[in-house]
Structures are given as C-alpha cells and as structure tokens.
Scaffold this motif. Sequence first.
Motif, PDB file in Angstrom:
ATOM      1  N   SER A  93       0.874  -1.201  -0.042  1.00 53.17           N
ATOM      2  CA  SER A  93      -0.058   0.136   0.038  1.00 53.17           C
ATOM      3  C   SER A  93       0.991   1.093  -0.006  1.00 53.17           C
ATOM      4  CB  SER A  93      -0.959   0.146   1.206  1.00 53.17           C
ATOM      5  OG  SER A  93      -0.143  -0.047   2.466  1.00 53.17           O
ATOM      6  N   LYS A  94       2.182   1.063   0.540  1.00 53.11           N
ATOM      7  CA  LYS A  94       2.849   2.378   0.533  1.00 53.11           C
ATOM      8  C   LYS A  94       3.461   2.689  -0.646  1.00 53.11           C
ATOM      9  CE  LYS A  94       4.166   1.464   5.462  1.00 53.11           C
ATOM     10  NZ  LYS A  94       3.368   2.494   5.873  1.00 53.11           N
ATOM     11  N   THR A  95       3.950   1.640  -1.443  1.00 50.58           N
ATOM     12  CA  THR A  95       4.334   1.618  -2.903  1.00 50.58           C
ATOM     13  C   THR A  95       3.221   2.234  -3.850  1.00 50.58           C
ATOM     14  OG1 THR A  95       5.907  -0.084  -2.380  1.00 50.58           O
ATOM     15  CG2 THR A  95       5.473   0.264  -4.738  1.00 50.58           C
ATOM     16  N   THR A  96       2.013   1.563  -3.668  1.00 52.56           N
ATOM     17  CA  THR A  96       0.841   2.125  -4.476  1.00 52.56           C
ATOM     18  C   THR A  96       0.817   3.526  -4.128  1.00 52.56           C
ATOM     19  OG1 THR A  96      -0.230  -0.105  -4.215  1.00 52.56           O
ATOM     20  CG2 THR A  96      -1.742   1.729  -5.041  1.00 52.56           C
ATOM     21  N   TYR A  97       0.796   3.915  -2.829  1.00 57.39           N
ATOM     22  CA  TYR A  97       0.498   5.420  -2.378  1.00 57.39           C
ATOM     23  C   TYR A  97       1.365   6.206  -3.257  1.00 57.39           C
ATOM     24  CZ  TYR A  97      -0.686   9.567   0.167  1.00 57.39           C
ATOM     25  OH  TYR A  97      -1.239  10.849   0.449  1.00 57.39           O
ATOM     26  N   LEU A  98       2.749   5.793  -3.301  1.00 54.96           N
ATOM     27  CA  LEU A  98       3.801   6.557  -3.894  1.00 54.96           C
ATOM     28  C   LEU A  98       3.736   6.817  -5.442  1.00 54.96           C
ATOM     29  CD1 LEU A  98       6.755   8.065  -3.694  1.00 54.96           C
ATOM     30  CD2 LEU A  98       7.526   5.709  -4.084  1.00 54.96           C
ATOM     31  N   ILE A  99       3.201   5.769  -6.003  1.00 59.87           N
ATOM     32  CA  ILE A  99       2.920   5.848  -7.286  1.00 59.87           C
ATOM     33  C   ILE A  99       1.908   6.690  -7.602  1.00 59.87           C
ATOM     34  CG2 ILE A  99       1.871   4.530  -9.459  1.00 59.87           C
ATOM     35  CD1 ILE A  99       3.531   1.967  -8.230  1.00 59.87           C
ATOM     36  N   VAL A 100       0.790   6.624  -7.058  1.00 62.38           N
ATOM     37  CA  VAL A 100      -0.352   7.609  -7.237  1.00 62.38           C
ATOM     38  C   VAL A 100       0.244   9.049  -6.830  1.00 62.38           C
ATOM     39  CG1 VAL A 100      -2.722   8.299  -6.532  1.00 62.38           C
ATOM     40  CG2 VAL A 100      -1.993   5.763  -7.106  1.00 62.38           C
ATOM     41  N   ARG A 101       0.651   9.152  -6.009  1.00 59.59           N
ATOM     42  CA  ARG A 101       1.066  10.626  -5.341  1.00 59.59           C
ATOM     43  C   ARG A 101       2.189  11.111  -6.370  1.00 59.59           C
ATOM     44  NH1 ARG A 101       5.223  10.430  -0.951  1.00 59.59           N
ATOM     45  NH2 ARG A 101       6.471  11.517  -2.443  1.00 59.59           N
ATOM     46  N   LEU A 102       3.143  10.109  -7.099  1.00 61.95           N
ATOM     47  CA  LEU A 102       4.013  10.958  -7.981  1.00 61.95           C
ATOM     48  C   LEU A 102       3.285  11.064  -9.343  1.00 61.95           C
ATOM     49  CD1 LEU A 102       7.319   8.837  -7.461  1.00 61.95           C
ATOM     50  CD2 LEU A 102       6.972  11.177  -6.779  1.00 61.95           C
ATOM     51  N   GLY A 103       2.152  10.205  -9.437  1.00 64.49           N
ATOM     52  CA  GLY A 103       1.684  10.571 -10.980  1.00 64.49           C
ATOM     53  C   GLY A 103       0.724  11.740 -11.029  1.00 64.49           C
ATOM     54  N   ILE A 104      -0.158  11.572  -9.862  1.00 63.36           N
ATOM     55  CA  ILE A 104      -1.005  13.144  -9.987  1.00 63.36           C
ATOM     56  C   ILE A 104      -0.281  14.498  -9.493  1.00 63.36           C
ATOM     57  CG2 ILE A 104      -1.589  12.796  -7.147  1.00 63.36           C
ATOM     58  CD1 ILE A 104      -3.832  13.653 -10.367  1.00 63.36           C
ATOM     59  N   GLY A 105       0.956  14.195  -8.772  1.00 63.46           N
ATOM     60  CA  GLY A 105       1.509  15.470  -8.304  1.00 63.46           C
ATOM     61  C   GLY A 105       2.385  15.883  -9.621  1.00 63.46           C
ATOM     62  N   LEU A 106       3.111  14.962 -10.493  1.00 63.52           N
ATOM     63  CA  LEU A 106       3.539  15.614 -11.613  1.00 63.52           C
ATOM     64  C   LEU A 106       2.596  16.035 -12.505  1.00 63.52           C
ATOM     65  CD1 LEU A 106       6.381  12.568 -12.104  1.00 63.52           C
ATOM     66  CD2 LEU A 106       6.743  15.003 -11.428  1.00 63.52           C
ATOM     67  N   SER A 107       1.535  15.647 -12.787  1.00 58.35           N
ATOM     68  CA  SER A 107       0.415  16.056 -13.629  1.00 58.35           C
ATOM     69  C   SER A 107       0.411  17.571 -13.300  1.00 58.35           C
ATOM     70  CB  SER A 107      -0.641  15.004 -13.760  1.00 58.35           C
ATOM     71  OG  SER A 107      -1.829  15.748 -14.337  1.00 58.35           O
ATOM     72  N   MET A 108      -0.088  17.613 -11.923  1.00 59.55           N
ATOM     73  CA  MET A 108      -0.395  19.215 -11.411  1.00 59.55           C
ATOM     74  C   MET A 108       0.633  19.877 -11.552  1.00 59.55           C
ATOM     75  SD  MET A 108      -3.699  18.701 -11.010  1.00 59.55           S
ATOM     76  CE  MET A 108      -3.947  20.381 -10.380  1.00 59.55           C
ATOM     77  N   PHE A 109       1.855  19.548 -11.260  1.00 58.97           N
ATOM     78  CA  PHE A 109       3.024  20.349 -11.391  1.00 58.97           C
ATOM     79  C   PHE A 109       3.319  20.665 -12.805  1.00 58.97           C
ATOM     80  CE2 PHE A 109       7.753  20.320 -12.102  1.00 58.97           C
ATOM     81  CZ  PHE A 109       8.102  21.254 -11.388  1.00 58.97           C
ATOM     82  N   GLY A 110       3.262  19.727 -13.774  1.00 63.11           N
ATOM     83  CA  GLY A 110       3.580  19.960 -15.045  1.00 63.11           C
ATOM     84  C   GLY A 110       2.491  20.956 -15.501  1.00 63.11           C
ATOM     85  N   HIS A 111       1.071  20.863 -15.419  1.00 66.04           N
ATOM     86  CA  HIS A 111       0.236  21.786 -15.972  1.00 66.04           C
ATOM     87  C   HIS A 111       0.708  23.188 -15.339  1.00 66.04           C
ATOM     88  CE1 HIS A 111      -2.698  18.512 -16.388  1.00 66.04           C
ATOM     89  NE2 HIS A 111      -3.543  19.506 -17.068  1.00 66.04           N
ATOM     90  N   GLY A 112       1.079  23.252 -14.179  1.00 66.45           N
ATOM     91  CA  GLY A 112       1.645  24.888 -13.736  1.00 66.45           C
ATOM     92  C   GLY A 112       2.831  25.087 -14.455  1.00 66.45           C
TER      93      GLY A 112
END
Length: 133
Positions: free
Chosen positions: A3-22
Amino acid sequence: MQSKTTYLIVRLGIGLSMFGHGLVRLPKLEAFSNGMVKMFANSILPEFLTVPFTYAIPIVEFTFGLMIVLGLFTRTAAIVLSALLISLIFGCTLIENWDAITSQLVHLAFVAYLVNFVKDNSYAVDTLMGKSN
C-alpha cells in the motif's frame, strides 16, 4: 509495504500532472489568463472574479503539485488541489465544457485517494520530518 508503494505511485503521478500543468503555464501566464477570460466572457462569472482566478490556477498547480511530488504537507496540498479541481469543474459547467470535466474528475479521484490514504505516505518529506498528516 504494497500500500505504501501504491500510494507513492499515485502521489508521484498526480503530483507530476498538476506540477506539469503549472510549469508549462507559468512562463505564459498572461496569455493563459487572457485565453481563460475569453472562454468565460459569456458566462455568468464577472471578469473581476475570473481574472484573478486564472492567474492563480497555474501558481496553485505548480506549487501544490510540487508539494505532492515531494510528499511535503501532503494532506494539506491534496486538499488545496481538491478545492482547485472542484472550482474548475464548476467553471466548466458554467461554460458547458463537458469534455474537460472528465479529466478534472479523474484528477480529483486521485487527489481524494491521497487524502484518504495519507497514512500510507511513507516515501515522503513528511516522513523525514516526522510529520504525520
């Protein structure tokens, strides 16, 4: 551990998407704002509300997306991004931009996952600081 690995994957994916948009919008902030204001010209939102919001969107995406990527104040950053996404969904309904809502809802679902399962946020600056969100 899974679950910690899954959380990291989701966190990086959505974080990079939002960061990239900005990130891509910040260098052309005025053009981005002008384009958004034109899109909302015939909506019920007055320009004096639309203009500051359009300038804030890329700044919020960049800043809080980066915080999500780093795992810094993760829960708070995810809640801020949730508020932004909900605002964008509402704005899209006002101009009947139904296609954009799908993408925003997908982003919102992943950000909500971050809020709900923040206990699994182990590979993060929050963990290094001994902060539990």
